[in-house]
Motif scaffolding. Structure first.
Motif, PDB file in Angstrom:
ATOM      1  N   PRO A 218       0.852  -1.199   0.000  1.00  0.00           N
ATOM      2  CA  PRO A 218       0.000   0.000   0.000  1.00  0.00           C
ATOM      3  C   PRO A 218       0.883   1.244   0.000  1.00  0.00           C
ATOM      4  O   PRO A 218       1.746   1.403   0.870  1.00  0.00           O
ATOM      5  N   ARG A 219       0.719   2.078  -0.968  1.00  0.00           N
ATOM      6  CA  ARG A 219       1.548   3.280  -1.046  1.00  0.00           C
ATOM      7  C   ARG A 219       1.029   4.298  -0.044  1.00  0.00           C
ATOM      8  O   ARG A 219      -0.035   4.898  -0.222  1.00  0.00           O
ATOM      9  N   THR A 220       1.784   4.506   1.031  1.00  0.00           N
ATOM     10  CA  THR A 220       1.303   5.328   2.131  1.00  0.00           C
ATOM     11  C   THR A 220       2.461   6.004   2.841  1.00  0.00           C
ATOM     12  O   THR A 220       3.600   5.513   2.806  1.00  0.00           O
ATOM     13  N   SER A 221       2.160   7.099   3.508  1.00  0.00           N
ATOM     14  CA  SER A 221       3.173   7.772   4.326  1.00  0.00           C
ATOM     15  C   SER A 221       3.218   7.197   5.738  1.00  0.00           C
ATOM     16  O   SER A 221       4.075   7.579   6.538  1.00  0.00           O
ATOM     17  N   PHE A 222       2.287   6.295   6.063  1.00  0.00           N
ATOM     18  CA  PHE A 222       2.347   5.621   7.352  1.00  0.00           C
ATOM     19  C   PHE A 222       3.641   4.800   7.428  1.00  0.00           C
ATOM     20  O   PHE A 222       4.158   4.348   6.411  1.00  0.00           O
ATOM     21  N   LEU A 260       0.676  -0.122  11.525  1.00  0.00           N
ATOM     22  CA  LEU A 260       1.170   1.109  10.919  1.00  0.00           C
ATOM     23  C   LEU A 260       0.690   2.319  11.719  1.00  0.00           C
ATOM     24  O   LEU A 260      -0.385   2.289  12.333  1.00  0.00           O
ATOM     25  N   ALA A 261       1.468   3.365  11.673  1.00  0.00           N
ATOM     26  CA  ALA A 261       1.096   4.607  12.352  1.00  0.00           C
ATOM     27  C   ALA A 261       1.459   5.780  11.465  1.00  0.00           C
ATOM     28  O   ALA A 261       2.428   5.721  10.695  1.00  0.00           O
ATOM     29  N   GLY A 262       0.670   6.849  11.559  1.00  0.00           N
ATOM     30  CA  GLY A 262       0.950   8.020  10.738  1.00  0.00           C
ATOM     31  C   GLY A 262      -0.090   9.106  10.925  1.00  0.00           C
ATOM     32  O   GLY A 262      -0.939   9.041  11.824  1.00  0.00           O
ATOM     33  N   ARG A 267      -3.836   8.234   4.888  1.00  0.00           N
ATOM     34  CA  ARG A 267      -5.005   7.377   5.027  1.00  0.00           C
ATOM     35  C   ARG A 267      -5.550   6.809   3.720  1.00  0.00           C
ATOM     36  O   ARG A 267      -6.021   5.669   3.708  1.00  0.00           O
ATOM     37  N   PRO A 268      -5.570   7.541   2.591  1.00  0.00           N
ATOM     38  CA  PRO A 268      -6.295   7.049   1.414  1.00  0.00           C
ATOM     39  C   PRO A 268      -5.877   5.672   0.920  1.00  0.00           C
ATOM     40  O   PRO A 268      -6.710   4.934   0.404  1.00  0.00           O
ATOM     41  N   ALA A 269      -4.612   5.292   1.065  1.00  0.00           N
ATOM     42  CA  ALA A 269      -4.149   4.020   0.508  1.00  0.00           C
ATOM     43  C   ALA A 269      -4.464   2.832   1.402  1.00  0.00           C
ATOM     44  O   ALA A 269      -4.269   1.690   0.995  1.00  0.00           O
ATOM     45  N   LEU A 270      -4.967   3.062   2.614  1.00  0.00           N
ATOM     46  CA  LEU A 270      -5.198   1.996   3.575  1.00  0.00           C
ATOM     47  C   LEU A 270      -6.679   1.688   3.699  1.00  0.00           C
ATOM     48  O   LEU A 270      -7.527   2.576   3.592  1.00  0.00           O
ATOM     49  N   GLU A 271      -6.983   0.418   3.928  1.00  0.00           N
ATOM     50  CA  GLU A 271      -8.386   0.003   3.965  1.00  0.00           C
ATOM     51  C   GLU A 271      -9.101   0.502   5.209  1.00  0.00           C
ATOM     52  O   GLU A 271     -10.253   0.922   5.148  1.00  0.00           O
ATOM     53  N   SER A 272      -8.447   0.418   6.346  1.00  0.00           N
ATOM     54  CA  SER A 272      -9.094   0.855   7.584  1.00  0.00           C
ATOM     55  C   SER A 272      -8.087   1.598   8.444  1.00  0.00           C
ATOM     56  O   SER A 272      -6.949   1.162   8.610  1.00  0.00           O
ATOM     57  N   VAL A 273      -8.527   2.734   8.975  1.00  0.00           N
ATOM     58  CA  VAL A 273      -7.657   3.582   9.784  1.00  0.00           C
ATOM     59  C   VAL A 273      -8.437   4.031  11.018  1.00  0.00           C
ATOM     60  O   VAL A 273      -9.605   4.411  10.916  1.00  0.00           O
ATOM     61  N   GLU A 274      -7.801   3.956  12.172  1.00  0.00           N
ATOM     62  CA  GLU A 274      -8.391   4.475  13.395  1.00  0.00           C
ATOM     63  C   GLU A 274      -7.520   5.606  13.910  1.00  0.00           C
ATOM     64  O   GLU A 274      -6.299   5.460  14.005  1.00  0.00           O
ATOM     65  N   CYS A 275      -8.138   6.718  14.242  1.00  0.00           N
ATOM     66  CA  CYS A 275      -7.400   7.890  14.697  1.00  0.00           C
ATOM     67  C   CYS A 275      -7.777   8.211  16.137  1.00  0.00           C
ATOM     68  O   CYS A 275      -8.960   8.440  16.450  1.00  0.00           O
ATOM     69  N   GLU A 276      -6.784   8.203  17.019  1.00  0.00           N
ATOM     70  CA  GLU A 276      -7.017   8.580  18.408  1.00  0.00           C
ATOM     71  C   GLU A 276      -7.332  10.066  18.506  1.00  0.00           C
ATOM     72  O   GLU A 276      -8.175  10.481  19.295  1.00  0.00           O
ATOM     73  N   ARG A 277      -6.669  10.837  17.664  1.00  0.00           N
ATOM     74  CA  ARG A 277      -6.917  12.271  17.544  1.00  0.00           C
ATOM     75  C   ARG A 277      -6.353  12.705  16.210  1.00  0.00           C
ATOM     76  O   ARG A 277      -5.594  11.957  15.584  1.00  0.00           O
ATOM     77  N   PRO A 278      -6.691  13.853  15.709  1.00  0.00           N
ATOM     78  CA  PRO A 278      -6.185  14.272  14.397  1.00  0.00           C
ATOM     79  C   PRO A 278      -4.660  14.215  14.325  1.00  0.00           C
ATOM     80  O   PRO A 278      -3.963  14.703  15.211  1.00  0.00           O
ATOM     81  N   GLY A 279      -4.178  13.570  13.270  1.00  0.00           N
ATOM     82  CA  GLY A 279      -2.738  13.466  13.074  1.00  0.00           C
ATOM     83  C   GLY A 279      -2.095  12.295  13.772  1.00  0.00           C
ATOM     84  O   GLY A 279      -0.904  12.051  13.592  1.00  0.00           O
ATOM     85  N   HIS A 280      -2.872  11.520  14.564  1.00  0.00           N
ATOM     86  CA  HIS A 280      -2.341  10.361  15.269  1.00  0.00           C
ATOM     87  C   HIS A 280      -3.229   9.163  14.946  1.00  0.00           C
ATOM     88  O   HIS A 280      -4.219   8.905  15.634  1.00  0.00           O
ATOM     89  N   CYS A 281      -2.872   8.468  13.880  1.00  0.00           N
ATOM     90  CA  CYS A 281      -3.715   7.395  13.354  1.00  0.00           C
ATOM     91  C   CYS A 281      -2.939   6.076  13.299  1.00  0.00           C
ATOM     92  O   CYS A 281      -1.711   6.062  13.250  1.00  0.00           O
ATOM     93  N   GLU A 282      -3.699   4.967  13.303  1.00  0.00           N
ATOM     94  CA  GLU A 282      -3.108   3.648  13.195  1.00  0.00           C
ATOM     95  C   GLU A 282      -3.895   2.818  12.197  1.00  0.00           C
ATOM     96  O   GLU A 282      -5.079   3.053  11.958  1.00  0.00           O
ATOM     97  N   SER A 283      -3.220   1.833  11.622  1.00  0.00           N
ATOM     98  CA  SER A 283      -3.861   0.915  10.687  1.00  0.00           C
ATOM     99  C   SER A 283      -3.193  -0.446  10.817  1.00  0.00           C
ATOM    100  O   SER A 283      -2.018  -0.542  11.212  1.00  0.00           O
ATOM    101  N   THR A 284      -3.943  -1.505  10.503  1.00  0.00           N
ATOM    102  CA  THR A 284      -3.421  -2.871  10.539  1.00  0.00           C
ATOM    103  C   THR A 284      -3.426  -3.441   9.129  1.00  0.00           C
ATOM    104  O   THR A 284      -4.438  -3.362   8.431  1.00  0.00           O
TER     105      THR A 284
END
Length: 509
Positions: A218-222, A260-262, A267-284
Motif C-alpha cells: 500500500p503506497r502510504t506515508s504511514f 502502521l502509524a501516521g 489514510r487514502p491508501a489503507l483500507e481501515s484507519v483508526e485515529c485517536e486524535r487528528p494526526g495520530h492514526c493507526e492501521s493494521t
C-alpha cells in the motif's frame, strides 16, 4: 506441450558446450552426460525462462553446484588432480567465460577467493600462462562425444508431467484429510545465479486451497511500528506412523501482521484507519506471503523466520512464500525489489535470514553461509565476503554459547542480552562485540517482585527495548526502552504481548 516451446532448440544449440564443461569436470563421458541431463532437467522444470533469465547460465551453475556436492572423477589428468573447488572455478572462468563476480555469487565465495583459485590453477597447470591453459581446456572439451540429448530431456519432463496429472487425479479421490497432507508437500524450489526461476508453488500455510498471494504494497506515508506473526495452522506433524517426507525448502507457515502509524495524509491508501486524535492514526495490514516456518531436513523440523523492518519503518523485507525468494518493499513509493534468486533447499541447509540497515538503504540475505547485499536504490546485488561482517556478526558463535537470546545493535558494534538474575531480577548486558566483554551491566527494576527480562530489539543506536514480566506469575509488566549508557527506562505503550515481535519505527506520529 506448449509450455516447453523452445526447450528442445535450447538443448540442441547448447548441448555440446554443456557436455564439454561436464567432461572437464568429471573426466568421463558417462559422468558428463549424467551431469548435463541433471542440469537440463533443472532448466526444464522452470521453463519457459523469464525475460531476465539465461538458461545456459542456469544450466552451467547447476552443474557447478551439483558437481561440488558429488565430486566424481575417473581419470588422473593434471586438471582432475586439482581440488574440486579450484577445478570448478578454473573451468567456469577460463572455459565457460563466467566472471569472478558471477562465480563468487554462485558458489558463495568472495571475488578475491575466486581470483586466487584461478591464479593457482593457471600456475599449476600452465606455469602462469592463462592463454595456454584456456586453449588446453577448449581442446579437451572439444573431445566430448555428444549424442542428441533433447529427446531424453523432453521425455523425462513428459513423464514428470504425466505423473503430476495422475497424482492430481488420485488426490481427488482420496479423503479430504489426505488431500490436506499431500498439498503440504507440493512446493519445489530451484535456483541458479540470480535467475527468477520458481518451479511450482502449492498451498503454503494452508492445508487446502491456494497458497498466499504476493503482497501488494500500500503506497502510504504511514510507517511500520511493529510486525507480529499470524497464528500458524496445524502443520500436519502427525504422520500416523509413516516416515516423514522430505519437505526441505518448503514454507509451511506464512503470514505477518503490520501495525502502521501516521498522520491524516497517509489514510487514502489503507483500507481501515483508526485515529485517536487528528494526526495520530493507526492501521493494521496483513502480509500473507511473509514466511514464518521454513522446513529443513527430512523430518518435521523447521527454521523460524522473521521479516526485517528498517528503523524508520518505511521498508520491510522477508522470504516470500508466494515467490520463493527474498523481497523488499518500500511503503512510501510502493516499490518492490528482489533480494535473492529463487531458493533451493541447499540454500537453506544451515539456515537463512534477512537484515536491513537502519536507514533501509541496504539489505543482506544469508543463504547457507553466503551473504548477498542489495542496494535498494539501484537494485544491485553483490556477494559479501566473510571479512566484511560486522563485529556483532563475527561474535555470533560466542554469543550463542554465552547467552540464549541476544540482539545486535544497528551499528553492529554492540549486542544486548539478558543475564538471569537467580533470586533477583534479571540484568541487561550490553556487550562490546569487538572485545566480547560486557560494556554495561544494568539491573532491571523489581517493580515489587523479581522480574524476568527479554531483549526484543533496539529502538535506535543507543536504546534497547526489553519486555518485563513478573517472574512469579508470568504477567506482562510492559515494554521499556533502556538507555544502554545510563540504564534509564521509559515505558513504551501499545506493543502487544506475544512470542515474537519485530520492531520498526517506535516514535509517535
Amino acid at each position: 506441450m506448449r509450455r516447453y516451446t523452445g526447450y528442445r532448440d535450447f538443448i540442441q544449440r547448447d548441448q555440446r558446450l554443456l557436455v564439454g564443461t561436464a567432461l572437464l569436470l568429471t573426466g568421463s563421458h558417462d559422468q558428463a552426460l549424467r551431469l548435463v541431463l541433471w542440469s537440463l532437467r533443472s532448466v526444464g522444470l522452470s521453463w519457459p525462462p523469464t525475460l531476465w533469465e539465461n538458461p545456459t547460465v542456469h544450466a552451467q551453475i547447476t552443474m557447478y553446484r551439483r558437481y561440488l556436492r558429488r565430486p566424481v572423477t575417473t581419470r588422473a589428468t593434471a586438471l582432475l588432480r586439482l581440488p574440486p573447488v579450484r577445478r570448478v572455478i578454473a573451468v567456469a572462468c577460463l572455459h565457460d567465460g563466467r566472471t569472478p563476480e558471477e562465480v563468487a555469487t554462485a558458489l558463495g565465495l568472495s571475488r578475491e577467493a575466486v581470483e586466487t583459485e584461478v591464479s593457482e590453477a593457471v600456475t599449476t597447470l600452465a606455469k602462469g600462462d592463462t592463454k595456454r591453459l584456456t586453449t588446453r581446456l577448449a581442446a579437451t572439451a572439444a573431445e566430448a562425444s555428444v549424442p542428441d540429448l533433447a529427446v531424453r530431456s523432453v521425455r523425462a519432463l513428459r513423464r514428470r508431467r504425466v505423473r503430476g496429472v495422475l497424482l492430481t487425479t488420485v488426490a481427488g479421490l482420496i479423503p479430504v484429510g489426505l488431500i490436506a497432507f499431500t498439498l503440504q508437500q507440493g512446493q519445489v524450489w530451484n535456483s541458479a545465479l540470480g535467475e527468477g526461476n520458481q518451479i511450482a508453488s502449492a498451498g503454503v500455510g494452508s492445508a487446502v486451497g491456494p497458497g498466499p498471494q504476493a503482497w501488494q504494497t500500500p503506497r502510504t506515508s504511514f510507517t511500520i511500528r511493529y510486525a507480529v506473526p499470524d497464528k500458524c495452522p496445524d502443520d500436519g506433524a502427525s504422520t500416523d506412523g509413516r516416515p516423514a517426507p522430505s519437505r526441505a525448502g518448503k514454507v509451511t507457515c506464512a503470514g505477518w501482521t503490520l501495525k502502521l502509524a501516521g498522520g491524516d495524509e497517509g489514510r487514502p491508501a489503507l483500507e481501515s484507519v483508526e485515529c485517536e486524535r487528528p494526526g495520530h492514526c493507526e492501521s493494521t495490514v496483513k502480509v500473507p506471503d511473509a514466511a514464518q516456518h521454513l522446513a529443513h531436513g527430512d523430518d518435521w523440523s523447521y527454521w523460524s523466520l522473521s521479516p526485517a523492518v528498517s528503523g524508520d519503518g518505511r521498508r520491510i523485507a522477508y522470504l516470500s512464500a508466494a515467490e520463493g525468494r527474498y523481497v523488499a518493499h518500500d511503503l512510501s513509493s510502493g516499490e518492490k525489489k528482489y533480494l535473492s534468486p529463487v531458493l533451493a533447499p541447499s540454500d537453506t541447509e544451515t539456515g537463512t535470514g534477512v537484515s536491513v540497515s537502519r536507514d533501509g538503504g541496504f539489505f543482506v540475505v544469508e543463504l547457507n553461509g553466503r551473504r548477498l547485499r542489495t542496494d535498494f536504490a539501484t537494485g544491485a546485488t553483490t556477494s559479501l565476503p566473510a571479512g566484511q561482517a560486522t563485529a556483532a556478526e563475527k561474535a555470533a558463535d560466542w554469543m550463542r554459547q554465552t547467552y540464549r537470546v541476544w540482539r545486535d545493535s544497528p551499528s553492529g558494534r554492540f549486542t544486548a542480552a539478558v543475564k538471569p538474575g537467580g533470586d533477583d531480577s534479571d540484568r541487561l548486558h550490553v556487550i562490546d562485540a569487538r572485545t566480547r566483554k560486557v560494556f554495561k551491566d544494568l539491573p532491571m527494576p523489581s517493580l515489587g517482585d523479581p522480574t524476568s527480562a527479554e531483549v526484543v530489539g533496539w529502538a535506535n543506536v543507543r536504546e534497547v527495548v526489553v519486555k518485563l514480566t513478573d517472574r512469579r506469575t508470568g504477567d506482562l509488566l510492559g515494554f521499556f526502552r533502556v538507555d544502554a549508557i545510563t540504564g534509564r527506562l521509559h515505558r513504551i505503550a501499545g506493543l502487544p504481548d506475544g512470542d515474537s515481535i519485530v520492531l520498526g519505527d517506535l516514535t509517535e506520529p
